[in-house]
Design an enzyme around this catalytic site. Structure first.
Site, mmCIF file in Angstrom:
data_model
loop_
_atom_site.group_PDB
_atom_site.id
_atom_site.type_symbol
_atom_site.label_atom_id
_atom_site.label_comp_id
_atom_site.label_asym_id
_atom_site.label_seq_id
_atom_site.Cartn_x
_atom_site.Cartn_y
_atom_site.Cartn_z
ATOM 1 N N GLU A 1 33.913 31.564 53.363
ATOM 2 C CA GLU A 1 32.473 31.716 53.132
ATOM 3 C C GLU A 1 31.723 30.435 53.494
ATOM 4 O O GLU A 1 30.686 30.479 54.163
ATOM 5 C CB GLU A 1 32.206 32.043 51.665
ATOM 6 C CG GLU A 1 32.713 33.398 51.208
ATOM 7 C CD GLU A 1 32.726 33.486 49.688
ATOM 8 O OE1 GLU A 1 31.695 33.876 49.121
ATOM 9 O OE2 GLU A 1 33.752 33.141 49.076
ATOM 10 N N GLU B 1 40.715 29.753 46.920
ATOM 11 C CA GLU B 1 39.787 30.578 46.159
ATOM 12 C C GLU B 1 39.570 29.904 44.821
ATOM 13 O O GLU B 1 40.513 29.693 44.053
ATOM 14 C CB GLU B 1 40.310 32.018 46.004
ATOM 15 C CG GLU B 1 40.290 32.766 47.332
ATOM 16 C CD GLU B 1 40.473 34.284 47.210
ATOM 17 O OE1 GLU B 1 40.961 34.740 46.157
ATOM 18 O OE2 GLU B 1 40.098 34.988 48.172
ATOM 19 N N ASP C 1 44.763 39.361 39.588
ATOM 20 C CA ASP C 1 43.622 38.664 40.186
ATOM 21 C C ASP C 1 42.498 39.666 40.402
ATOM 22 O O ASP C 1 42.704 40.716 41.013
ATOM 23 C CB ASP C 1 44.035 38.032 41.522
ATOM 24 C CG ASP C 1 42.951 37.107 42.057
ATOM 25 O OD1 ASP C 1 42.224 36.508 41.233
ATOM 26 O OD2 ASP C 1 42.833 36.988 43.288
ATOM 27 N N ASP D 1 43.509 30.272 43.927
ATOM 28 C CA ASP D 1 44.261 31.390 44.498
ATOM 29 C C ASP D 1 44.341 31.187 46.016
ATOM 30 O O ASP D 1 43.590 31.769 46.781
ATOM 31 C CB ASP D 1 43.538 32.696 44.139
ATOM 32 C CG ASP D 1 44.194 33.913 44.766
ATOM 33 O OD1 ASP D 1 45.401 33.865 45.023
ATOM 34 O OD2 ASP D 1 43.475 34.907 45.002
ATOM 35 N N HIS E 1 30.547 36.717 46.116
ATOM 36 C CA HIS E 1 31.756 36.616 46.924
ATOM 37 C C HIS E 1 32.095 37.964 47.572
ATOM 38 O O HIS E 1 32.369 38.036 48.772
ATOM 39 C CB HIS E 1 32.930 36.148 46.062
ATOM 40 C CG HIS E 1 34.255 36.174 46.776
ATOM 41 N ND1 HIS E 1 34.573 35.276 47.779
ATOM 42 C CD2 HIS E 1 35.320 37.006 46.653
ATOM 43 C CE1 HIS E 1 35.791 35.552 48.224
ATOM 44 N NE2 HIS E 1 36.266 36.593 47.562
ATOM 45 N N LYS F 1 48.716 36.244 49.745
ATOM 46 C CA LYS F 1 48.347 35.639 48.463
ATOM 47 C C LYS F 1 49.542 35.133 47.663
ATOM 48 O O LYS F 1 49.399 34.258 46.823
ATOM 49 C CB LYS F 1 47.642 36.693 47.594
ATOM 50 C CG LYS F 1 46.383 37.271 48.185
ATOM 51 C CD LYS F 1 45.241 36.312 47.992
ATOM 52 C CE LYS F 1 43.907 36.988 48.307
ATOM 53 N NZ LYS F 1 42.792 36.118 47.925
ATOM 54 N N GLN G 1 46.548 37.968 55.445
ATOM 55 C CA GLN G 1 45.837 38.925 54.581
ATOM 56 C C GLN G 1 45.100 39.976 55.410
ATOM 57 O O GLN G 1 45.155 41.176 55.110
ATOM 58 C CB GLN G 1 44.839 38.157 53.697
ATOM 59 C CG GLN G 1 44.037 39.029 52.736
ATOM 60 C CD GLN G 1 42.957 38.218 51.982
ATOM 61 O OE1 GLN G 1 42.828 37.010 52.153
ATOM 62 N NE2 GLN G 1 42.203 38.908 51.140
ATOM 63 N N GLU H 1 38.648 29.870 41.214
ATOM 64 C CA GLU H 1 38.630 30.919 40.194
ATOM 65 C C GLU H 1 38.810 30.333 38.798
ATOM 66 O O GLU H 1 39.292 29.219 38.640
ATOM 67 C CB GLU H 1 39.759 31.937 40.459
ATOM 68 C CG GLU H 1 39.722 32.506 41.874
ATOM 69 C CD GLU H 1 40.495 33.807 42.038
ATOM 70 O OE1 GLU H 1 40.790 34.461 41.021
ATOM 71 O OE2 GLU H 1 40.795 34.156 43.203
ATOM 72 N N ARG I 1 44.325 33.804 55.188
ATOM 73 C CA ARG I 1 43.378 34.842 55.599
ATOM 74 C C ARG I 1 43.875 35.687 56.775
ATOM 75 O O ARG I 1 43.584 36.885 56.845
ATOM 76 C CB ARG I 1 42.036 34.206 55.982
ATOM 77 C CG ARG I 1 41.335 33.479 54.866
ATOM 78 C CD ARG I 1 40.957 34.391 53.737
ATOM 79 N NE ARG I 1 40.276 33.655 52.667
ATOM 80 C CZ ARG I 1 40.151 34.111 51.432
ATOM 81 N NH1 ARG I 1 40.651 35.294 51.103
ATOM 82 N NH2 ARG I 1 39.538 33.391 50.521
ATOM 83 N N THR J 1 49.964 30.105 43.678
ATOM 84 C CA THR J 1 48.725 30.130 42.902
ATOM 85 C C THR J 1 48.774 28.929 41.967
ATOM 86 O O THR J 1 49.702 28.813 41.169
ATOM 87 C CB THR J 1 48.624 31.423 42.060
ATOM 88 O OG1 THR J 1 48.840 32.560 42.914
ATOM 89 C CG2 THR J 1 47.268 31.543 41.387
HETATM 90 MN MN MN Z 1 41.599 35.646 44.412
#
Ligand code: MN
Length: 417
Positions: free
Chosen positions: A363, A194, A123, A228, A130, A248, A235, A196, A232, A252
């Protein structure tokens, strides 16, 4: 050419004749095989192959009768091109309708899987918007971009064993996170997405032999959508000094239909100028940017129960991603690391420069400071149990001239006690 196609293709379908994405699925019998999507249907490639549809094209034995496309992808670009050309010819000659019609299924009856079985999953972190947004959130006093960010595509190795198919339930992960400054084990309180784009390796490479950026086109098969999922709080507690781990690796999600680089050729564009100039092994004159448009949709359990449609949370452009798939491939093999057919590497969260184009909730809702209002009257800083997130995307800016990446969705469930 599309109007000569004997499969009716609804206007605005993500899968016109120009697309021909492939995936693996079964029609309820558990017999996994490769399919190509066209309009609202899909053609069984294994049965078509048995019937001689690909005669004259050298194909690996059993490459379409498998739960992954790995063996087919290993055959390389000339085979992919030949199959694509043959499919276009088959679908535009009505003489084939009688033979092939029995191998056609409505896409809605197919159970689709993860299209490849990646040996490795990487990843990246290649959107400057971002990386800047997260840098400001996590390190408010420093430069939002680390000094290496514009020199190398930053990435980490993810977990292939938890790559899941479209529609998979995502059980809320538990882990150690800080509660009022003290580490405490429990359910993730800031479960995020996420948005992606994944790139799939077709032809692999041997350990000890980096892939030169000029050769990226001979190795890369195509693209898909990736969510993904990110815990948080887990993480944030674990990521220093070695990077993402349990925040993570729990899941996925990838979309089922791989769109080939060949189909995406008309949508290739120059990527943004890079300043400072990058190292030679990352430098190429080839256009490796893609004119892709991505969206994130959410519906809560309450919205679904009330018959309310999903709401769009974000619309993100892919065209100004700082690092390209070719640079990512050259970088991740620069040390001699090997690649294998079916390997997946993801772009990193795709966020645009403007409000409403961010590819993650952290975000969009400013880490909880500006919760998102949903049509059911509730608000979201992060995901709640029962929330379903659907990502969708397409290539092309003109509505009449698009090809779709399809969609990938996942629903959050309670992990329980
Ligand atoms: Mn990611």
């Amino acid at each position: 050419m599309a109007d000569e196609c004997w499969v009716p293709i609804p206007a605005g379908s993500p899968y016109p004749l120009a697309n021909l994405p492939i995936g693996v699925g079964h029609s309820g019998d558990g017999r996994w095989r490769a399919w190509v999507a066209l309009g609202d249907v899909a053609l069984d490639l294994a049965a078509s192959h048995d019937a001689g549809a690909f005669s004259g094209i050298e194909l690996p034995d059993g490459c379409f009768v498998a739960a992954s496309l790995n063996r087919y992808l290993a055959a390389g670009p000339s085979t992919w091109s030949a199959v694509r050309a043959r499919l276009t010819a088959l679908f535009t000659d009505t003489a084939n309708e009688t033979t092939l019609a029995s191998f056609v299924s409505a896409r809605s009856v197919l159970t689709m899987g993860v299209p490849t079985a990646p040996v490795d999953y990487v990843d990246f972190y290649s959107s400057i918007h971002h990386a800047t947004n997260l840098g400001r959130l996590f390190r408010p006093d420093g430069d939002p971009l680390m000094p290496n960010w514009k020199r190398i595509p930053i990435g980490y190795h993810g977990r292939t064993g938890t790559i899941v198919a479209d529609g998979a339930e995502i059980r809320r992960p538990h882990g150690l996170r800080l509660i009022e400054g003290e580490p405490e084990y429990g359910p993730c309180r800031s479960l995020d997405i996420e948005l992606e784009v994944g790139t799939i390796v077709g032809v692999g490479s041997e350990r000890g032999y980096p892939i030169r950026i000029e050769d990226a086109g001979r190795h890369l098969y195509g693209m898909c959508l990736v969510n993904d999922w990110s815990a948080r709080d887990i993480q944030a507690y674990e990521y220093q000094p070695l990077g993402p781990f349990l925040g993570k690796s729990f899941a996925t999600s990838v979309s089922p239909w791989l769109v080939s680089i060949e189909a995406l050729a008309p949508f290739r564009i120059a990527s943004p100028a890079q300043d400072p100039p990058v190292a030679n092994y990352l430098s190429t004159d080839e256009a490796w940017g893609f004119d892709l448009h991505l969206e994130v949709w959410l519906d809560s359990a309450r919205m679904r129960a009330a018959g309310q449609p999903a709401v769009c949370l974000s619309r993100a452009p892919f065209d100004d991603m700082y690092w390209t798939p070719a640079q990512q491939l050259a970088h991740m093999t620069a040390n001699g690391a090997s690649t294998n057919p079916g390997d997946l590497f993801a772009s990193g969260t795709v966020s645009g420069p403007s409000r409403g184009s961010e590819g993650s909730l952290i975000e969009l809702a400013r880490n909880g400071e500006r919760p998102i209002k949903l049509p059911d009257g509730s608000t979201r800083a992060f995901l709640l149990d029962g929330d379903r997130v659907t990502m969708t995307g397409w290539a092309g800016s003109e509505p009449g001239n698009r090809i779709g990446l399809g969609s990938v969705s996942g629903t959050i469930t309670d992990q329980g006690g």
